[in-house]
Scaffold this motif. Structure first.
Motif, mmCIF file in Angstrom:
data_model
loop_
_atom_site.group_PDB
_atom_site.id
_atom_site.type_symbol
_atom_site.label_atom_id
_atom_site.label_comp_id
_atom_site.label_asym_id
_atom_site.label_seq_id
_atom_site.Cartn_x
_atom_site.Cartn_y
_atom_site.Cartn_z
ATOM 1 N N VAL A 170 51.507 57.225 62.449
ATOM 2 C CA VAL A 170 51.757 55.965 61.768
ATOM 3 C C VAL A 170 52.378 56.000 60.278
ATOM 4 O O VAL A 170 52.702 55.228 60.090
ATOM 5 N N GLY A 196 55.432 54.090 59.276
ATOM 6 C CA GLY A 196 55.539 52.705 59.093
ATOM 7 C C GLY A 196 55.600 52.076 57.407
ATOM 8 O O GLY A 196 55.182 52.636 56.467
ATOM 9 N N TRP A 224 50.697 51.170 56.706
ATOM 10 C CA TRP A 224 50.082 51.832 58.005
ATOM 11 C C TRP A 224 48.760 52.026 57.272
ATOM 12 O O TRP A 224 48.286 52.094 56.072
ATOM 13 N N ARG A 265 44.437 53.274 64.256
ATOM 14 C CA ARG A 265 45.278 53.474 63.341
ATOM 15 C C ARG A 265 46.635 52.361 63.433
ATOM 16 O O ARG A 265 46.402 51.940 64.842
ATOM 17 N N TYR A 266 47.093 51.963 62.640
ATOM 18 C CA TYR A 266 48.198 51.028 62.805
ATOM 19 C C TYR A 266 49.385 51.048 62.056
ATOM 20 O O TYR A 266 49.346 51.599 60.980
ATOM 21 N N ALA A 267 50.537 50.881 62.253
ATOM 22 C CA ALA A 267 51.826 50.857 61.582
ATOM 23 C C ALA A 267 52.317 49.488 61.680
ATOM 24 O O ALA A 267 52.468 48.849 62.892
#
Length: 311
Positions: A183, A186, A189, A225-227
């Motif tokens: 990620v 990003g 993120w 997790r994120y982006a």
């Protein structure tokens, strides 16, 4: 400090979440191993997107407000001088959760130190680190020529203990370190540990989180997790990492039910946004994706749902 806000949880109204490039080596060494969440913002890219800046201005979290105000107070302009900003929340024994910020950019430690000497401002010392007071009760110090560490006194000292080798760092936390790689490209993120992810999902699912299915699978949720990127409209990708494919599939079904429930009470603008949400499972990961063009997203930011959940 309360958890930072941003991302698809805000868009869906499912739960609070946080507000990008790879973290610099100096920054990584100042993140203790018992980290709950890391959030990184690529300021350079953020400033090139009108939609990203509109989001930042509307849901600017207290941590970021305090940082920007404090930086200006010591002669650093975040809008011009900061390239990357990272927040890390970590557990510090009996003192509970601590939050530190790490800013990297075009400022100079030598120039800053000279300015402080001219103002006859004397720093406190913590081993070799020079700690300067900032507004809001925060302190700051340089990790290297272009990297600033800041936060309250206890949080900064805990981070310096890791940086100086007196405590274990992020690198010894294999679960969190492994999630970062997919990620960190990003614009915005984040990675969240097991306990934080379990709590986030429980809040996100609402009544669905009270079902027996969630109680059964909760212990098999390992992290998330994120982006978020703004190159062509708004793209948000979230993975919830679980221990097995059965857990991921069950969790996918629960989240889909949560999205359907939101649609029942959503406005036309909100329903359009929810139509752009996809939820599925891939092996042991729950995957969520949201995409909207700039016009759709900026319309959503003015909706009652967005206003209610981004407070």
């Amino acid at each position: 400090m309360r958890q930072l806000k941003c991302g698809l949880w805000v868009l869906l109204g499912l739960a609070p979440a946080a507000w990008a490039s790879a973290i610099g080596s100096s920054a990584r060494t100042a993140i203790p191993s018992d980290v709950q969440q890391i959030i990184t913002v690529d300021y350079r890219t953020l400033k090139n997107s009108g939609t990203a800046m509109a989001l930042k201005n509307q849901v600017l979290p207290p941590n970021l407000k305090e940082f920007e105000t404090s930086m200006k107070g010591v002669g650093i302009d975040p809008e011009k001088d900061v390239d990357q900003l990272t927040f890390a929340s970590y557990r510090q024994g009996k003192d509970g959760l601590k939050v530190v910020g790490i800013a990297q950019g075009g400022f100079s430690q030598k120039a800053f130190d000279k300015k402080m000497r001219l103002k006859k401002v004397k720093p406190l010392k913590y081993r070799d680190a020079a700690l300067y007071s900032m507004s809001g009760g925060m302190q700051m110090t340089f990790l290297d020529e272009n990297t600033i560490l800041f936060g309250d006194s206890g949080a900064v000292r805990g981070a310096l203990d890791a940086h100086d080798g007196y405590a274990s760092t992020l690198e010894s936390n294999r679960e969190m370190s492994d999630m970062i790689g997919s990620v960190e490209s990003g614009t915005v993120w984040s990675v969240l540990d097991q306990q934080g992810t379990q709590n986030m999902l429980l809040a996100a699912l609402g009544d669905a989180g009270k079902l027996a299915d969630f109680a059964t699978i909760k212990k098999h949720v390992l992290g998330s997790r994120y982006a978020m990127n703004f190159g062509s409209g708004v793209n948000f990708d979230l993975d919830v990492v679980t221990s097995d494919s059965v857990t991921a599939a069950t969790l996918s079904s629960l989240v889909k039910a949560g999205v359907l429930y939101r649609k029942m009470t959503a406005t036309p603008v909100e329903k359009m946004a929810l139509e752009n949400v996809s939820v599925n499972s891939d092996s042991s990961d729950l995957q969520m994706h949201f995409k909207a063009d700039d016009k759709q997203f900026q319309g959503l930011m003015h909706s009652d749902l967005f206003a209610a959940v981004s407070k």
